[in-house]
Design a protein around this motif. Structure first.
Motif, PDB file in Angstrom:
ATOM      1  N   GLU A  18       0.833  -1.200   0.000  1.00  0.00           N
ATOM      2  CA  GLU A  18       0.000   0.000   0.000  1.00  0.00           C
ATOM      3  C   GLU A  18       0.862   1.242   0.000  1.00  0.00           C
ATOM      4  N   ASN A  19       0.782   1.997  -1.077  1.00  0.00           N
ATOM      5  CA  ASN A  19       1.502   3.272  -1.199  1.00  0.00           C
ATOM      6  C   ASN A  19       2.971   3.162  -0.807  1.00  0.00           C
ATOM      7  N   VAL A  20       3.639   2.137  -1.297  1.00  0.00           N
ATOM      8  CA  VAL A  20       5.030   1.916  -0.902  1.00  0.00           C
ATOM      9  C   VAL A  20       5.959   2.855  -1.674  1.00  0.00           C
ATOM     10  N   SER A  21       6.750   3.624  -0.930  1.00  0.00           N
ATOM     11  CA  SER A  21       7.757   4.490  -1.543  1.00  0.00           C
ATOM     12  C   SER A  21       9.130   4.133  -1.002  1.00  0.00           C
ATOM     13  N   GLY A  69       4.654   3.895   3.361  1.00  0.00           N
ATOM     14  CA  GLY A  69       3.692   2.904   2.894  1.00  0.00           C
ATOM     15  C   GLY A  69       3.794   1.648   3.743  1.00  0.00           C
ATOM     16  N   GLN A  70       2.978   0.654   3.388  1.00  0.00           N
ATOM     17  CA  GLN A  70       2.959  -0.572   4.193  1.00  0.00           C
ATOM     18  C   GLN A  70       3.019  -1.800   3.293  1.00  0.00           C
ATOM     19  N   ILE A  71       3.718  -2.831   3.781  1.00  0.00           N
ATOM     20  CA  ILE A  71       3.757  -4.097   3.062  1.00  0.00           C
ATOM     21  C   ILE A  71       3.279  -5.187   4.012  1.00  0.00           C
ATOM     22  N   PHE A  72       2.269  -5.946   3.568  1.00  0.00           N
ATOM     23  CA  PHE A  72       1.783  -7.057   4.384  1.00  0.00           C
ATOM     24  C   PHE A  72       2.011  -8.362   3.641  1.00  0.00           C
ATOM     25  N   VAL A  73       2.547  -9.344   4.349  1.00  0.00           N
ATOM     26  CA  VAL A  73       2.659 -10.672   3.760  1.00  0.00           C
ATOM     27  C   VAL A  73       1.865 -11.615   4.652  1.00  0.00           C
ATOM     28  N   LYS A  74       0.827 -12.218   4.105  1.00  0.00           N
ATOM     29  CA  LYS A  74      -0.093 -13.057   4.861  1.00  0.00           C
ATOM     30  C   LYS A  74      -0.581 -12.326   6.118  1.00  0.00           C
ATOM     31  N   GLY A  75      -0.904 -11.064   5.935  1.00  0.00           N
ATOM     32  CA  GLY A  75      -1.477 -10.286   7.018  1.00  0.00           C
ATOM     33  C   GLY A  75      -0.472  -9.722   8.010  1.00  0.00           C
ATOM     34  N   LEU A  76       0.784 -10.149   7.893  1.00  0.00           N
ATOM     35  CA  LEU A  76       1.816  -9.692   8.825  1.00  0.00           C
ATOM     36  C   LEU A  76       2.528  -8.493   8.207  1.00  0.00           C
ATOM     37  N   GLU A  77       2.649  -7.393   8.967  1.00  0.00           N
ATOM     38  CA  GLU A  77       3.282  -6.226   8.366  1.00  0.00           C
ATOM     39  C   GLU A  77       4.800  -6.315   8.453  1.00  0.00           C
ATOM     40  N   MET A  78       5.453  -5.955   7.336  1.00  0.00           N
ATOM     41  CA  MET A  78       6.917  -5.933   7.300  1.00  0.00           C
ATOM     42  C   MET A  78       7.401  -4.629   7.921  1.00  0.00           C
ATOM     43  N   THR A  79       7.996  -4.744   9.125  1.00  0.00           N
ATOM     44  CA  THR A  79       8.541  -3.551   9.794  1.00  0.00           C
ATOM     45  C   THR A  79       9.946  -3.890  10.253  1.00  0.00           C
ATOM     46  N   ASP A  80      10.482  -3.071  11.181  1.00  0.00           N
ATOM     47  CA  ASP A  80      11.815  -3.365  11.715  1.00  0.00           C
ATOM     48  C   ASP A  80      11.816  -4.609  12.595  1.00  0.00           C
ATOM     49  N   ASN A  81      10.638  -5.039  12.988  1.00  0.00           N
ATOM     50  CA  ASN A  81      10.520  -6.182  13.876  1.00  0.00           C
ATOM     51  C   ASN A  81      11.227  -7.419  13.300  1.00  0.00           C
ATOM     52  N   VAL A  82      12.327  -7.796  13.961  1.00  0.00           N
ATOM     53  CA  VAL A  82      13.167  -8.874  13.440  1.00  0.00           C
ATOM     54  C   VAL A  82      12.400 -10.188  13.328  1.00  0.00           C
TER      55      VAL A  82
END
Lengths: 255, 368
Positions: A18-21, A69-82
């Protein structure tokens, strides 16, 4: 009709961007890109070089870090969270333009390393799994060679098998045939077509328009970091909406 | 050019890759192909012959190999190898009590066997090597220190000669290599703190002469310890040499790390390996293979740096020889004695470089 039979149109997308920049320094490589990929869907991403198509798929498993923006893979958001990164990466296999096999390990060791280290699979089981996928890509006899003793096409098939050994649900291909000699492109594409037929969710960055035509559920065209258009292949090749898409297709389909 | 067909060229003999080149042809093309090369060949040959004759004349024909009387040596025009026969024990074993020298011989045998076994790929198996090293280090410890099993106690201040050189060298490499790897990784680490600590550490210690570091380890470091606490001098100096070694080695390893393409890290990430798994299984094995020749270089240098223990009054093989050569009866034959020490260093140095070359071959053939 069979082409999209694996695609469940009603389910939530397995990948949602979603709106990934994304910026490299002051250069903006991605401009608010949106992309949904459903389970079992095969998406081909094309566009001129520098259009951000590789960056786009590298953001999905965080080889590149997006800034907004946000990226979700199988509902899980890709963030800094290792932990999230690790979970997401376990679900996503990736095949690179330059294969990126580990040259100091044999083919078999290349394949067993991931399952043994990250899933604590026993050596014998990992080797069995590796041989299974080597048979799938039709090079079981090369198991004990080193990557550099193989041809480019064979190396790329080993790379595909290495990803499959992690038993991912999604496979990303970053120009998998661009570094290959023409006579080897087919063997790699054949492997990818088989994979597609098995129902794997795939995002493929490629210039192989024949592959896009026969395998893709949707084709995405990118230019200057923007998603210009996205359509099923018949529509994309037969009746492109955008002027830039038409110009691009004219250029690469001319010969 | 018009009459080619009238002068048919004889068909050249088929190329035979196994054919031996006749000696005269070889000489002509390699040693006498031009006037200048012929001249150079003659000059080099003359110098070589002269030198070999001198070595033979001085070192063998007129040399004295065995005598207990230095006057016999003085009367001879050649080398006095007898000095080595006469003085080999204090040279090789330093100040270690004379009656206990057998312990050092035994120690060296255990040491060499352990090293040779550890360096052979066919024994690279932790279930063999871990017990071997535990047994070997305890045996060497017991033999060197004594104090148990009726062996006389010998403090480290009396250790000396070749065993001391071996222990210092092994200690330097065993302590130094892991530090070097950590420093090299630290310098490229994603964490800014690790990066700055490594950079400061490496740059500060690399810019200082080894002798200064040893001086600090011996004379300054104890000032920071609480009263009554003492760290063994030999251990302090070993760590000093090891850290100096590590700073140089770290930069060599960093060179190897930089040669690893980014794709290797990405491929490892794509199969969700962690930082340490990637480092240990993918990056370091390749980086260390790339910089092996340079690593060997510093290891050989480290072997010779052990002679700096002179500054804390320990007698390694070089210092022990210097001390032995103070004997007024034999002091005029110091050249022979130092030649012997040079030969010992050469033996170990050359063995190391032969081994490194073998390792490169193993790597090239995919054996390791």
């Amino acid at each position: 009709m069979t082409q999209s039979s694996f695609t469940d149109q009603t389910a939530a997308p397995v990948i949602r961007m979603e709106n990934v920049s994304k910026w490299f320094g002051s250069f903006q490589a991605l401009h608010e890109v949106n992309l949904d990929v459903r389970n079992g869907e095969r998406v081909v991403v094309c566009g001129p070089s520098g259009s951000g198509k590789s960056t786009l798929i590298r953001c999905i498993n965080r080889l590149e870090v997006h800034q907004s923006g946000q990226i979700f893979v199988k509902g899980l958001e890709m963030t800094d969270n290792v932990k999230n990164i690790d979970t997401i990466r376990r679900n996503i296999g990736m095949v690179f333009q330059n294969f990126n096999l580990f040259p100091h390990l044999t083919v078999l060791e290349n394949l067993t390393l991931g399952p043994m280290l990250t899933k604590q699979v026993k050596k014998s089981a990992a080797e069995e799994l590796a041989m299974h996928f080597l048979r799938k890509v039709r090079i079981p006899e090369q198991a004990h060679k080193y990557p550099l003793q193989l041809s480019g096409g064979q190396q790329q098939r080993v790379a595909i098998a290495r990803s499959l050994c992690m038993e991912p649900e999604i496979m990303l291909f970053d120009e998998p045939t661009s570094a290959l000699d023409p006579e080897m492109i087919k063997e790699v594409l054949d492997t990818m077509i088989e994979l597609a037929e098995s129902g794997m969710t795939m995002i493929v960055v490629t210039h192989e328009m024949g592959f896009a035509r026969t395998v893709a559920d949707s084709v995405v065209f990118m230019a200057d970091g923007r998603k210009i258009e996205s359509a099923p292949p018949e529509e994309f090749f037969g009746n492109p909406r955008e002027e830039r898409t038409r110009a691009f297709l004219d250029q690469i389909l001319k010969h | 050019m018009t009459s080619v067909s009238q002068h048919p060229v004889a068909k050249p003999a088929a190329y035979n890759p196994d054919a031996k080149i006749p000696a005269l042809v070889w000489l002509k093309s390699n040693l006498f192909s031009s006037v200048w090369q012929s001249l150079l060949t003659v000059i080099v040959a003359a110098v070589l012959i002269r030198f070999c004759w001198f070595v033979l004349d001085w070192g063998v024909i007129n040399a004295v190999f065995y005598t207990a009387d230095p006057d016999t040596c003085r009367a001879a025009t050649g080398a006095c190898w007898a000095v080595i026969v006469e003085k080999h024990r204090p040279m090789l074993f330093g100040l270690y009590p004379y009656a206990e020298h057998w312990r050092l011989v035994l120690m060296m045998v255990i040491y060499l066997v352990t090293i040779v076994v550890s360096l052979s790929p066919r024994f690279w198996n932790l279930r063999l090597l871990v017990p071997l090293w535990i047994v070997a280090t305890s045996a060497i410890g017991v033999l060197m220190f004594g104090g148990v099993f009726g062996l006389r106690y010998v403090p480290t201040s009396e250790w000396g000669g070749l065993p001391l050189t071996m222990l210092l060298f092994t200690g330097t490499v065993l302590i130094g290599m892991p530090i070097a790897v950590l420093l090299a990784l630290g310098r490229r680490a994603p964490l800014p703190v690790a990066r700055s600590v490594s950079v400061v550490f490496i740059e500060a210690l690399r810019g200082v002469p080894l002798i200064t570091i040893l001086f600090v380890a011996v004379n300054v470091f104890p000032l920071f310890l609480p009263a009554g606490v003492e760290v063994n001098k030999l251990l302090r100096i070993t760590i000093g040499i090891a850290i100096f070694f590590a700073c140089y080695q770290a930069e060599v390893i960093r060179g190897g790390l930089q040669a690893i393409p980014r794709g290797q890290y990405e491929a490892a990430a794509s199969i969700s390996l962690s930082y340490w798994q990637t480092t240990r299984r993918i990056i370091l094995p390749q980086a260390l293979r790339i910089c092996l020749p340079a690593i060997t270089n510093h290891i050989i240098a480290a072997m010779k740096n052990t002679s700096f223990v002179i500054i804390i009054g320990l007698f390694d093989i070089l210092t022990a020889t210097t001390a032995v050569m103070q004997d007024p009866l034999w002091r005029s034959f110091y050249i022979e004695a130092y030649l012997f020490v040079a030969l010992v260093y050469l033996f170990f140095g050359y063995a190391l470089s032969l081994y490194a070359r073998q390792v490169e071959k193993w790597i090239a053939s995919g054996r390791i």
